[in-house]
Each structure stands twice: as C-alpha cells, then as structure tokens.
Design a protein around this motif. Structure first.
Motif, short mmCIF file in Angstrom:
data_model
loop_
_atom_site.label_atom_id
_atom_site.label_comp_id
_atom_site.label_asym_id
_atom_site.label_seq_id
_atom_site.Cartn_x
_atom_site.Cartn_y
_atom_site.Cartn_z
N GLU A 36 35.16 -93.64 78.72
CA GLU A 36 36.11 -94.70 78.71
C GLU A 36 37.14 -94.60 79.77
O GLU A 36 37.30 -95.56 80.07
CB GLU A 36 36.83 -94.36 77.19
N TYR A 37 37.69 -93.41 80.33
CA TYR A 37 38.53 -93.40 81.28
C TYR A 37 38.57 -91.93 82.08
O TYR A 37 38.08 -90.97 81.26
CB TYR A 37 39.94 -93.89 81.01
N ALA A 38 38.88 -92.13 83.15
CA ALA A 38 39.43 -90.68 83.78
C ALA A 38 40.71 -91.13 84.50
O ALA A 38 40.79 -92.20 85.17
CB ALA A 38 38.25 -90.04 84.70
N LYS A 39 41.59 -90.25 84.22
CA LYS A 39 43.06 -90.53 85.05
C LYS A 39 43.62 -89.36 85.75
O LYS A 39 43.90 -88.37 85.16
CB LYS A 39 43.97 -91.14 83.76
N LEU A 40 43.94 -89.59 86.74
CA LEU A 40 44.53 -88.60 87.81
C LEU A 40 45.70 -89.05 88.22
O LEU A 40 45.84 -90.07 89.05
CB LEU A 40 43.38 -88.20 89.10
N PHE A 50 42.94 -83.82 85.54
CA PHE A 50 43.04 -85.25 85.47
C PHE A 50 42.51 -85.27 83.93
O PHE A 50 41.90 -84.55 83.40
CB PHE A 50 41.87 -85.98 86.05
N ARG A 51 43.10 -86.51 83.23
CA ARG A 51 42.62 -86.45 82.01
C ARG A 51 41.22 -87.24 81.86
O ARG A 51 40.96 -88.18 82.83
CB ARG A 51 43.69 -87.45 81.18
N ILE A 60 40.09 -84.95 77.04
CA ILE A 60 40.05 -83.53 77.56
C ILE A 60 40.90 -83.56 78.99
O ILE A 60 40.90 -84.74 79.50
CB ILE A 60 38.86 -83.13 77.41
N ASN A 61 41.42 -82.39 79.19
CA ASN A 61 41.91 -82.12 80.64
C ASN A 61 41.03 -81.43 81.37
O ASN A 61 40.38 -80.40 80.95
CB ASN A 61 43.26 -81.24 80.41
N ILE A 62 40.72 -81.82 82.68
CA ILE A 62 39.74 -81.17 83.67
C ILE A 62 40.42 -80.82 84.90
O ILE A 62 41.17 -81.70 85.22
CB ILE A 62 38.54 -81.99 83.80
N PHE A 73 33.30 -80.88 95.67
CA PHE A 73 34.56 -80.62 94.82
C PHE A 73 33.85 -79.95 93.63
O PHE A 73 32.65 -80.20 93.27
CB PHE A 73 35.27 -81.79 94.45
N VAL A 74 34.70 -79.13 93.10
CA VAL A 74 34.39 -78.38 91.62
C VAL A 74 35.38 -78.69 90.64
O VAL A 74 36.67 -78.51 90.84
CB VAL A 74 34.27 -76.88 91.90
N ASP A 75 35.04 -79.24 89.40
CA ASP A 75 35.70 -79.12 88.31
C ASP A 75 35.36 -78.39 87.18
O ASP A 75 34.39 -77.82 86.91
CB ASP A 75 36.02 -80.78 87.81
N LEU A 76 36.56 -77.91 86.43
CA LEU A 76 36.47 -77.02 85.30
C LEU A 76 36.90 -77.57 84.14
O LEU A 76 37.97 -78.13 84.00
CB LEU A 76 37.29 -75.82 85.56
#
Length: 139
Positions: A36-40, A50-51, A60-62, A73-76
């Motif tokens: 739906e979205y990603a928000k940084l 980012f949400r 969720i928060n990533i 880039f690596v995200d968790l």
C-alpha cells in the motif's frame, strides 16, 4: 538460519537508474503492487527507519542497516523472535548489470515467520525484479 537469493543480469540499465528507483522509498508503491505504501522521512541512509504497509498486512517499521550508494542496501524487518534481512545488490559485469536480492531469516521463530510471511516474499522476487527493471528503464 534460512536464506534465498534471486539474481538477474540485464542489459541497458545502469546502476544510476536502478539506484534512483530503490532509494526513492516513497514511490515504491508505483512499481510494487503488493504494498500500500512505504514512507521514509529523511535520507536513504543506514540507521534510518521507514514505515511499510503490505497489502492486507499490518504497518511495520523497517530499518536500513547498510547503504552503499549505487552498490548495496540492506534492510531489517523485526518479527517476534525473528529477524529478516533483505539485501539488494548491484554488480556491474562489463556492459551488463546484475541485480541480486538475498533474504536471510534468523531467530528462534524463523521457521514460523518463513511460513507466514517470508515464503511469499521469496516467491515474488523474480516479478519484483522485473518491475524494478521496467521502472528503472523508464526513469
């Protein structure tokens, strides 16, 4: 620990083009139809969070744990008693570009989160890579 890697080598796409798409988190929904979205708020750099809201899923928060511009880039994502690392790499191979994504899941409940969430993410890696390439070519 469980890992899954998907890689594709392509012609006619530069690291600049792909990085522009990857680093514009707020536009991910335009090429990923499963969110739906990603928000940084802030810069695309290690330590920032980012949400993220997958379709039909919770907010969720990533966390961005590693960012090397135009390279990786690596995200968790933290789950209850498990962590998922999602690594995105750009590897130049002469006139071609390899786009590589690796999922790594670890923790006591990794087996459960694999079944509930991560298997679907892994299955979608080829299609997501194709959509990334299309968006990068259009950029």
């Amino acid at each position: 620990m469980w890992t899954k890697t998907y890689s594709k080598v392509v012609d006619g796409v530069s690291t600049d083009q792909v990085w522009k798409v990857w680093s514009d988190v707020n536009q991910w929904h335009t090429w990923q139809d499963d969110i739906e979205y990603a928000k940084l708020d802030g810069e695309f750099k290690a330590g920032n969070v980012f949400r993220f809201k997958p379709k039909g899923g919770p907010n969720i928060n990533i966390e961005l744990t590693e960012v090397k511009p135009k390279a990786v880039f690596v995200d968790l994502t933290r789950f209850f008693l498990a962590k998922m690392y999602d690594s995105h790499e750009l590897i130049e191979r002469g006139n071609q570009l390899e786009i590589k994504t690796t999922l790594r899941l670890e923790g006591p409940l990794a087996f459960l989160w694999k079944k509930l969430v991560v298997d679907d993410i892994a299955k979608g890696m080829p299609e997501q890579t194709e959509r990334l390439i299309e968006k990068a070519r259009a950029a």
